[in-house]
Each structure stands twice: as C-alpha cells, then as structure tokens.
Design a protein around this motif. Sequence first.
Motif, PDB file in Angstrom:
ATOM      1  N   ASP B  11       0.581  -1.380  -0.427  1.00  0.00           N
ATOM      2  CA  ASP B  11      -0.428   0.153   0.097  1.00  0.00           C
ATOM      3  C   ASP B  11       1.037   1.242  -0.336  1.00  0.00           C
ATOM      4  OD1 ASP B  11       0.232  -1.259   2.217  1.00  0.00           O
ATOM      5  OD2 ASP B  11      -0.958  -1.139   3.536  1.00  0.00           O
ATOM      6  N   ASN B  12       2.547   1.435  -0.067  1.00  0.00           N
ATOM      7  CA  ASN B  12       2.541   2.468  -0.302  1.00  0.00           C
ATOM      8  C   ASN B  12       3.358   2.389  -1.765  1.00  0.00           C
ATOM      9  OD1 ASN B  12       5.563   0.616  -0.620  1.00  0.00           O
ATOM     10  ND2 ASN B  12       5.408   0.571   1.518  1.00  0.00           N
ATOM     11  N   VAL B  13       3.311   2.195  -2.593  1.00  0.00           N
ATOM     12  CA  VAL B  13       3.028   2.754  -3.721  1.00  0.00           C
ATOM     13  C   VAL B  13       2.121   3.134  -4.765  1.00  0.00           C
ATOM     14  CG1 VAL B  13       4.599  -0.503  -4.345  1.00  0.00           C
ATOM     15  CG2 VAL B  13       1.654   0.237  -5.176  1.00  0.00           C
ATOM     16  N   ALA B  14       0.636   3.797  -4.025  1.00  0.00           N
ATOM     17  CA  ALA B  14       0.711   4.859  -4.341  1.00  0.00           C
ATOM     18  C   ALA B  14       0.787   5.622  -4.441  1.00  0.00           C
ATOM     19  CB  ALA B  14      -0.871   4.556  -4.083  1.00  0.00           C
ATOM     20  N   GLY B  15       0.442   6.745  -5.097  1.00  0.00           N
ATOM     21  CA  GLY B  15       1.209   8.358  -4.291  1.00  0.00           C
ATOM     22  C   GLY B  15      -0.506   8.236  -3.250  1.00  0.00           C
ATOM     23  N   ALA B  16      -0.081  10.454  -3.405  1.00  0.00           N
ATOM     24  CA  ALA B  16      -0.553  10.937  -2.403  1.00  0.00           C
ATOM     25  C   ALA B  16      -2.241  11.122  -3.028  1.00  0.00           C
ATOM     26  CB  ALA B  16       0.594  11.999  -2.296  1.00  0.00           C
ATOM     27  N   ILE B  21      -2.390  16.168  -1.606  1.00  0.00           N
ATOM     28  CA  ILE B  21      -1.444  17.219  -2.246  1.00  0.00           C
ATOM     29  C   ILE B  21      -2.241  18.612  -2.170  1.00  0.00           C
ATOM     30  CG2 ILE B  21      -0.924  18.334  -4.634  1.00  0.00           C
ATOM     31  CD1 ILE B  21       0.085  15.563  -3.678  1.00  0.00           C
ATOM     32  N   THR B 204       1.568   7.310   5.324  1.00  0.00           N
ATOM     33  CA  THR B 204       2.173   7.511   4.042  1.00  0.00           C
ATOM     34  C   THR B 204       1.329   6.098   3.435  1.00  0.00           C
ATOM     35  OG1 THR B 204       4.128   7.740   5.338  1.00  0.00           O
ATOM     36  CG2 THR B 204       4.324   6.310   3.088  1.00  0.00           C
ATOM     37  N   LYS B 205       1.189   4.880   4.106  1.00  0.00           N
ATOM     38  CA  LYS B 205       0.315   4.181   3.563  1.00  0.00           C
ATOM     39  C   LYS B 205      -1.106   4.565   3.339  1.00  0.00           C
ATOM     40  CE  LYS B 205       3.371   0.273   4.765  1.00  0.00           C
ATOM     41  NZ  LYS B 205       3.668  -0.892   6.016  1.00  0.00           N
ATOM     42  N   GLY B 207      -1.776   7.129   2.441  1.00  0.00           N
ATOM     43  CA  GLY B 207      -2.593   7.912   1.680  1.00  0.00           C
ATOM     44  C   GLY B 207      -1.534   9.435   1.307  1.00  0.00           C
ATOM     45  N   SER B 208      -0.746   9.328   2.034  1.00  0.00           N
ATOM     46  CA  SER B 208      -0.189  10.944   2.057  1.00  0.00           C
ATOM     47  C   SER B 208       1.646  10.709   1.167  1.00  0.00           C
ATOM     48  CB  SER B 208       0.616  10.846   3.491  1.00  0.00           C
ATOM     49  OG  SER B 208       0.563  12.168   3.738  1.00  0.00           O
ATOM     50  N   THR B 209       2.069  11.603   1.225  1.00  0.00           N
ATOM     51  CA  THR B 209       3.329  11.325   0.850  1.00  0.00           C
ATOM     52  C   THR B 209       3.892  11.201   2.235  1.00  0.00           C
ATOM     53  OG1 THR B 209       3.090  13.738   1.760  1.00  0.00           O
ATOM     54  CG2 THR B 209       3.448  13.486  -0.704  1.00  0.00           C
ATOM     55  N   TRP B 319      -6.064   3.109  -1.665  1.00  0.00           N
ATOM     56  CA  TRP B 319      -6.746   3.964  -1.610  1.00  0.00           C
ATOM     57  C   TRP B 319      -6.653   4.655  -3.148  1.00  0.00           C
ATOM     58  CZ3 TRP B 319      -5.967   8.789  -4.487  1.00  0.00           C
ATOM     59  CH2 TRP B 319      -4.585   8.923  -4.792  1.00  0.00           C
TER      60      TRP B 319
END
Lengths: 337, 337, 337, 337
Positions: B11-16, B21, B204-205, B207-209, B319
Amino acid sequence: MTDARYDFASDNVAGAMPEVIEAMLSANSGVASGYGTDQVSARAADLIRKALDADAEIRFTASGTAANALALATLAAPHEAVAAHEHAHVCTDETGAPGFFGSGVGLIGLSGPSGRIDPLSLKTVLDQPDVSYRQPAAALSLTQATEYGTVYTEAALRELAGLAKARGYGVHLDGARLANAVAAGFDLKAITAMGVDILVMGGTKAGSTPTEALVILNKSLARRLDARLKHAGQLVSKGRYLAAPWIGLLADGAWSRRAAHANAMATRLAEQMPFPLLHPVEANGLFVEMDEPALHRLRQKGFFVYRFLDGSVRFMCSWATTPELVDELGEALRQIF
Amino acid sequence: MTDARYDFASDNVAGAMPEVIEAMLSANSGVASGYGTDQVSARAADLIRKALDADAEIRFTASGTAANALALATLAAPHEAVAAHEHAHVCTDETGAPGFFGSGVGLIGLSGPSGRIDPLSLKTVLDQPDVSYRQPAAALSLTQATEYGTVYTEAALRELAGLAKARGYGVHLDGARLANAVAAGFDLKAITAMGVDILVMGGTKAGSTPTEALVILNKSLARRLDARLKHAGQLVSKGRYLAAPWIGLLADGAWSRRAAHANAMATRLAEQMPFPLLHPVEANGLFVEMDEPALHRLRQKGFFVYRFLDGSVRFMCSWATTPELVDELGEALRQIF
Amino acid sequence: MTDARYDFASDNVAGAMPEVIEAMLSANSGVASGYGTDQVSARAADLIRKALDADAEIRFTASGTAANALALATLAAPHEAVAAHEHAHVCTDETGAPGFFGSGVGLIGLSGPSGRIDPLSLKTVLDQPDVSYRQPAAALSLTQATEYGTVYTEAALRELAGLAKARGYGVHLDGARLANAVAAGFDLKAITAMGVDILVMGGTKAGSTPTEALVILNKSLARRLDARLKHAGQLVSKGRYLAAPWIGLLADGAWSRRAAHANAMATRLAEQMPFPLLHPVEANGLFVEMDEPALHRLRQKGFFVYRFLDGSVRFMCSWATTPELVDELGEALRQIF
Amino acid sequence: MTDARYDFASDNVAGAMPEVIEAMLSANSGVASGYGTDQVSARAADLIRKALDADAEIRFTASGTAANALALATLAAPHEAVAAHEHAHVCTDETGAPGFFGSGVGLIGLSGPSGRIDPLSLKTVLDQPDVSYRQPAAALSLTQATEYGTVYTEAALRELAGLAKARGYGVHLDGARLANAVAAGFDLKAITAMGVDILVMGGTKAGSTPTEALVILNKSLARRLDARLKHAGQLVSKGRYLAAPWIGLLADGAWSRRAAHANAMATRLAEQMPFPLLHPVEANGLFVEMDEPALHRLRQKGFFVYRFLDGSVRFMCSWATTPELVDELGEALRQIF
C-alpha cells in the motif's frame, strides 16, 4: 506589526520554489516501487551525478543532520573522531547526532577565521600521536559555504582535504548551502577530484521541500547502503517524494540560479547594513556586530533573527527573499542603529 | 505487458491522495519557523489530538521505521526488551532499527494466529523471572491493523495492553495501517484509555506523501522531545511539509474514508480470489496459499507481489486501487489458478 | 546439608588454579606501566601467540561477554548481522551485549544438533539475497567446545569457516571452553589456517581469575585497538592483572592439562549417570533428560544445576572437581532416579 | 639507569597492597556462585555501605572508565548531556566512553581553577534555555580528589551538587582518588546527604588489583542493574575477584590509611620541589611548571612523567611510594633545575 517575521532568521523559513512543487506534482502520478527503487529516484540521482560529473551512489534523506551524521559514522569508527571547524553545524547545531549515529564517535573542533578551517589547526590535530585515552582523528568534515557565510576557494578546500587524504583519512563535505557556494563561483565538478568521500548536497535550504542528497563518491563506502539507511531510520517507503524535488532543482538549473538570487539579496542587504559586518559576505548570510539593546529594538520591529556562537547576529537570505523585503529590513536597521 | 506492475505489492506504491496534495500546496506559501514550531504543524497536531480525543505531544517523521524505533527506545532501556508479535513489522521488516535507536535494546517474539498476539504467549514472557543473562521485557508493541490484514477487537487490544500495564510496562501501538482498522470499525478514541503510551499513526500507507505521526500519549515520556528527535536525525527543518499532509488526511475525514475504500477493494478481490485465503480479510490485505509455479505465472502476467514469512503470498489494496484493477487482477488469478 | 552446592552448576564456580595464583603474585611486585603496555602483558601475549603458532594482536578483558561482543562488533557493521548457533552463548546468555557493542548489530540463529551448526543451515542464511529491510549476515560466530559439551572436528570447523570466508565474511571463534576442546584432541594451531579472524580464548572457565584473551588473528582489524577497548570500557589501567593469569595457564601447560582433568571428571560422571544423556559427552559438561520432580529432589539434596533452553539439565565439571565429588553426586543422582 | 622508571607517572603503576592480596587469596578457596551473587561480593558491598553510612546498590567493575561511563549513561538520556570540569577524566582521558555507553550522550565542559568547578560556570550552563539543536545538561559529574590534585571542601561539593539537584538533575561523583580526599579530611559519610546519585569509588589507584565500586546511592536507578552491566560487558562471571580487594581495602582501614601515606609522600616531594607548583598539593599529586628541555633532562635521568592538558608536568605518589624514592627524585629534580 504583531507577529514575528522569520524571513531573515534562516534560509529554511522559505517554502519550496515553483520548480520543486512542479516536480513533486509530476512525481505524484501512478504507482512506484518502494524504498527508493523507483524511476523518479533514479532520474534524480542521474541529475546529481551529471552535475557533479561523478559516479556515485546517491540516496535522499529528509534531514540534513541525519545525512551528515550518517556520513561521519561511515567515515570514522566509534573509537575515532572527526575533525571539523569548531563552529561547524555538525559540532554546534546537530544535538550530538554524530555521536548517536556513530555510537559515541568523537568530534574535534578546529579553529580558523570566518568559519574556514585554518590548515595549521588541522595539521596540529593530524599530527597528534595515537594514544589509548583519546579518540584519534579518522576523518575531516568540511562545510561549503561555511557556517559564517564565507566560501572556500577550490584551492583552499583541496589543501584541507589533501591533508586528510595524505593520512588515509576520509573527507566529508557538508553542502547544506553548496548551491550558494556554486552561485558564488565554486565549481561543483571539482569536488570529486579533491578527494571528498561523502558529500551531503543541500536541497532544503536551497529552496526545496525537505530533502538532502547523500552522495557517496567513494563507492567502497556504499556496501549495503539501503540496509544501513533503513537500520538508521532514514529509508522512507515512498522514496519518490524525497527524490522528485531534485528534478525540479537540477533539471533546469534552478538550484544554483535561485541561490545566486539569495546571494544577491545578501549583498543588497550588506550595502545598506549600518551595523559592522564581522565576516565577508560571500554567500547568502550576513553576520553583524549588534548589542543586545539594538537586537531587542529590531525584534520589536518584528524581525526575528538569531545571535550566533561567535557573538554576531545573523541575517539569512533565501530564494524567496525579495528586494523589497531587503529594503524594508534595511530601513528598520537604520532606524534602530 | 512489459513492466512489472506493483499496484498490489504494497500500500506504499500509491501516490498521495488529492486532499494531501492540496494541503501541501496550501502549506507552501509564505514563511514558517523551523523544526516543527510552525502553525501548520500546530494545526496538524490539533487535528490528531481531536481525532484521538487525547492530550498528547505530537511530532512528525518521514519514516515509520524511525517513529517505531524511537518509540521502542523510549519505552525500554538498552538492557531490556520489547515484546511484539514475532511477525510484527518491527521484528521482521525494519532492519534492526530498534536495536540502533535503542543501543541494543532487545526484541522478544510472541506467537499468535494471523498476526494477533496470543495473550498466553505474552503472559509466558511477562512471567519469566529477571535474570542477568537475558534482556527482560519492559514494553509491549502492538500492531493495528496487523501485519496479516486482521484487526484486533478493542477488547482484545485492551487485554494485551492491560497485561503489560499491570506490570508497569510501556505500550506502543504501531498504527501504520490504523486507518484501515478504523475503517473496519475500530474506535480511534479507545486508544488512550487502554493504556497505549506511544502511538505511531500512519500517514504514508493511508495515502500521504511520507509522514507518520509520533503521538506521545504518556506525556511524561516527552521530555526534551525535540532534542531527542534532532539527536536521532528525525527533526526536519521545514517541518510543515511533514505536518501539512495530516490536515489533508484529517480535516475532512479522508484518512478513514479512503481506507474504507481500500478495505472494500480487498473484499472485492477476496470475493473473486481462486487461491485459498490463509488469514481473514479484515482490512486492506489478502494473504493466500500459492505455490511457486503459480506465483511465477502471476509475475509473468506482470503483477509483482511478495511472498511473506508465513509462506503466504500477499496482495495489498490502497486508496488508489480501482475496482477495474481489482477485476483485472482477479481475471489474471483465475487464469493462472 | 543446608547450603546449595554450586559445584556442578557451572565451570565458573571454581576458584583459580595454583598456577594462576602464583603468576598473579609474581606479577604483583614492582612498578608497571599502565593500560597493557607492561612486560607481563607482553609475555602473556607471546605465550598465546606461541600456543597458536600465530602472529596476532592480543589484549585481555575481564569479561568473556565483552570480548565476544567487541569481536562481533568488529566483524559486522551495525546494519549487518552475525550468524551463530541459535543456542550459542552470544545468542542466549549475553543479554544482548552484541547489540550494545555493535549499535544494534543483528544476530541470526542457525540450527544444528548438539550445539554444532549444520552447514546447510549456514548455507541457507548465506544464500539469502540482500534486501533493505533485513540485516544481512556479514560474519559467522563459532563456539568450540560448543554450548552443549560437544567438540567440532577440525574438518567441521574448517568447512563452516570456509563457507563464510568464501563470501568475504569474518569469522569469530568463541573459545570460552577452548581448553576443553584442546584436551579432547582439537589442535590449537589449526585455528589460524581455517580463517578465524578473531578468537576469544577462555581463561576464566579454564580455571583462572577473570581474564579472557581477545586474539585478533586478522591484524587488519586491530587498528587503534587500545582506543577501541578504552572507548568500550574494556581497557584496565593495571593491565598486568588480566595478563598474568595467562602465564600461569600457559607457561607449563596447565591450561589444557587441567581441562583434561575436567573432561575426565565429566566422563566419570557420565559413566554413572542414571538419567539419559541428550548430547555426547566430549568435553566437560553433561546434558541429561530429567523431569521437574527429579530436578527438585536433586536440589533438595543440595546440588544446584540449571535447566537449559533445549530442556536438558546441565552438569559442568571444572579443574577443581574431584573424583570424590563426582561419585558423591553420582550417588545422589541414583538415589533420586 | 636503563629502563624508564614509571614510579611517578601515575598512581596506577604500583602493584596491589598486601591487604588486597591477602583478601584475594582468602577469596580464592572453594566454590562460589557466579555473576556477583557470591558471599564475597555481599561482604564487600556491606563494607562499602558501612563506610558510606548509606543504603546503596553496589557492583564492581574492572575499569573505572566503564564505571564512570555507565553512571553517566544512567543519569542522562542520549539526547542530553553531562556537565563536568573541562579537564575531568571523563572529558579528557576516557576516549569518548560516555558517548559509547550513552549512545551519543553529550559532555559539557565547565571551567574552574585547579580542577575544581566554578559554581558560576555551572550556573551558566544550567541556565541555558532548552533548544532542539543542543544537548541540554541533565546531570553533573564531580571529581574528588580532582584531576589536579586538589580536594573540594564538603561545602563546595554540596553547593555544586545542590545546583544540579535543584533542577532535578542527577549527580555523579568520580572517586577514582576518593581515598586521597578522605585522607585529606573529606568525610565519606557526607556523600549521600549532598545528593550524589551514583558514586564510583576507586580501588585501583588506591592500591588494589583492578576494581572500582559502582555505588548506586539513588536506588531508583538500579532497576535490573545486573542485566544492565551484563549488556554493557561489565558483569564478570567470577565476581568474587573484583569484590575481594574491597575487603582488604576496607576491613581494617587500609584504603584511607595508605592514601594518607601517598598524600604524605606528595607533600614530601613538594617540600623539595625546585620547579614552581601550579596547583595546591592537597592529595597525592604535584603539578609543576617545567619546560621541555627540563622534562627531557628528567626523562634522561630515567623518570617518566606526563605533561598535562594545562601545560603542567605531573608527579603522582601512591601507597607504594617510599620516602627514599621521593628523595631520589627530589635530588634528580634539583640536578636538572
């Protein structure tokens, strides 16, 4: 004027420049593999290698203190020490982080005017005999631009690094304000040849969101680097967000171009500074002689700035400093002088 | 399909997410004081305190490993140990960071099905007599949601925490996927009452930076916290960029709302999963029984996923996971089954 | 019988042998320079070099745990790990000291019967790919004689060490009971050739006052060794008192001769042991299957012994164990069987 | 005269006094349980408690550096610092051991004449505001007798300790030469009342084989002390050999009686010293002004002594120093003057 204005308190009070924001937004799309193995990180590292004209292992950290401390811990064993200017950031402003990362590694303070290490001071330390009751020097830490806003000549840095290398010692370069040194004429491509083993190339103070580049020029020191970073709490999972700013900083020269602006603002402020300058203004900072009542009056006018260890009061300019703001400060300074 | 697709690898491969943002862009304007003393950091901390209904000292780090390791080092002395599930992230995936931050602090692995600690296993450890040749337990580390995608009931967590508190030991909660647990029905406001001393709340996981919140619920542990963070290389100068995402995550409920989406995507995948599930799907991950040839065929179809320590193959939703992508993966899985 | 008798609880319960006391008294006269630079220390080191037929840097510590931990911290970086038998003293009985000396250096437990590492277990660990989230092996720690009273053949040790050396990894030999291995036929002079980098040669359990010899066979690891020891709290000012015992131990062969006696006493006890032996008796210890009621009855008869991690009950013989005492214990064991 | 004579180089060049040897020999008989749980260790601790008139947890280490460093690491967290005289042994002669034991704990150098801390210097440090970029003081380290052979009055020590205690900070007393201070009139029983939390009571320099007593007066700091020592490589298995000397030192008053002799020898030397004394002679050391040619001539006469950080040349007397030897040195000094 009610709120304190931190505009000149540090070059880290500014936000991120448009080029960095744009690169961040661009990097935000899609899926990326974790822990710095992504394409954004690869491209950012390539841009840095190209700027330095050097083959190097490159990683990104959110904290300059961490990058510096990791570098020092890599260059000296716990029972050894790193020699640095006594007023270098690693000695005075990093809360003992080198000792934490280096399991008690020592720091040896060197002297020299305006933040530049006197070669004689370094020689004296390097010539001390090894004894069991003292941590001997094993590495040298340099700072460019220096903590007092001065810039080493290439020859001066080469001499200092050479003294360390001649004994087989490692060399670290704290480049938190390297952009300002480059803007002042320092050649980025000279770093490798002078024997720097690890460079910490500053992004944050140059005008980025938090990111510093840990540049391992001596690749023999990079063994299992990702595990080393992870072990030390310095490997973030979404690595692209520490790397992307470098694309914004370097792809089109914004890093040094905006540093040149910061330097120019410092010069502009120097030209109208009524208080005596204590160090040459060669980068983006001014250090002046100002007594406590005057400093108090300045703060009452809303400008918050720090007094430094050498007694001077410091004014820092950044990429975001405007000529109008400089002039406003200049006017305030003249009023309280 | 040529490039590997990491969409389900973590789940850390997604962007923010857009809310993050937007908050970052909003925070970027103007001047801010450094090292987390700014207004953005203050507001983000307030939002977290409100969400937890707790008075707490709150700081932000870029790395969850660092936040966890700092927490464990705060709760146990170097000659003591922290008990945690034997497959907890701090035990298996953080490269020994607790030992680095804690100067050799120990870890004691506890057992229990599907990532949840068996209270009997904890009791056995807590009942061991103190001897000089072994690091005794001094703290308990919990994970919610667990490493195997399950969610503790409030009662189960309270029981485990209570066993530790009854001996005067500290309790850490690794909440890297706390949003997913909340989306699954866990009450965020229950954490303080059950005796958690330090919570690491995952951004982070979710859905954040990069940002994790270090939440010191037991404020007696927060003495000189900023110096502690700086010493450990975890205090960034432009603190607003680690804090701002939390305004995006929490101001309008995106943190748990988008976690609910991730959970729903995991359920959707579970409904069409041909391989046997090895753990209940209660949050955003699936763990299935899949032999090496099948895993190989899946990777040939472009989907990269990891095999875990318990032998299962893991699929994570985030997310950013779309129903279409889930169905595409489902189709691929059926083809290789 | 009122007081517990610790005679068989460990080989560290015995006093010092006459040869050691004599050497201590002899070393006590006159003035000596400090921190191991004295003539007694020089002579003791010479005797060890001669016994090993090796050029080596040699220092003396009061604690075997400290000597082992220093060795492991020298062979592996903090973000790396040392592989050792899962029941080795460094893994189970040293309170996490390797992590303290090595700033969080990891330990990887290997399996194998009766305390001897199975080469397959080692190969599996050495073949694991480097990943950022795990501390990779960088060194191997061997124990001779093993924790379960067995003795590796020279060939077996050479095979294990060779597997590590083939990958460029370091090798440590914990020789707390090396004297007993030598008395059992192991050739001290074989250690260097098989690639051991650092040997900790046991004095204490062999019958000395506190002293262990830190033998750096790979002298490239000895840089600034005295400073390293001092930094780690392991350099005593009156070094002669940690060195002198080695003159008593080695000058006339008492070290191995008295170890042969200890081994013989273990064999004598084995011959009359009614409880089943769980490991071969090859050195000075016996490990038997004994349930709790039987252990309780034995303790009621005054003999205090420990239950070990593998469930066995351990009986240790030392240089000071007499045949009469062995027979007395044998009689007690038969009574409670 | 061929060999260098170290008789006055330090008080650690002497052997052990007869009372210590006798106690060692007495302790050598029979079996004893390990790791300091034996009867000899219990009796030695009792004698120290009686001498101090204090309830305290007491352990024994072979190294004073280790005992000091452990104490400082107990009193200050890694991100904090210990204030000590800038020329204190912990600052200048212990190879950074505090940083090793304390995971980068800091040291703050205080000034003051002849090794005694100036209360104003301490107040200045204690009054510094907490900031995130600097390790704040959390403890005070005192030395009695001082590094320059002077002895604090009880009132002076109480004032310094009181300043630290008033802020809730810990107090450490380095008593490597406490016996000499006691012989000079300092009351051992005053230590507890003045608020010292941890005392390191010196055995080695007082005339013992290697042993220092770690005296935890503030027992709330003694939690799991044996594990702490073991973890730090400071718990020897045959603990009786570090404890027994204290029976010899204290049972009949030899510790302070022989220190009085050492002090008297220093006074005798002072009376015939032709070189100017730079510090008052209040214990067993003299510090004189002597240029390099004179020092060279003295060394040519066979006497090896050290030049100190303050530029002085140091002469130390011990329990073993004879009047004849003092007079012989006096004669040599007059010849080279």
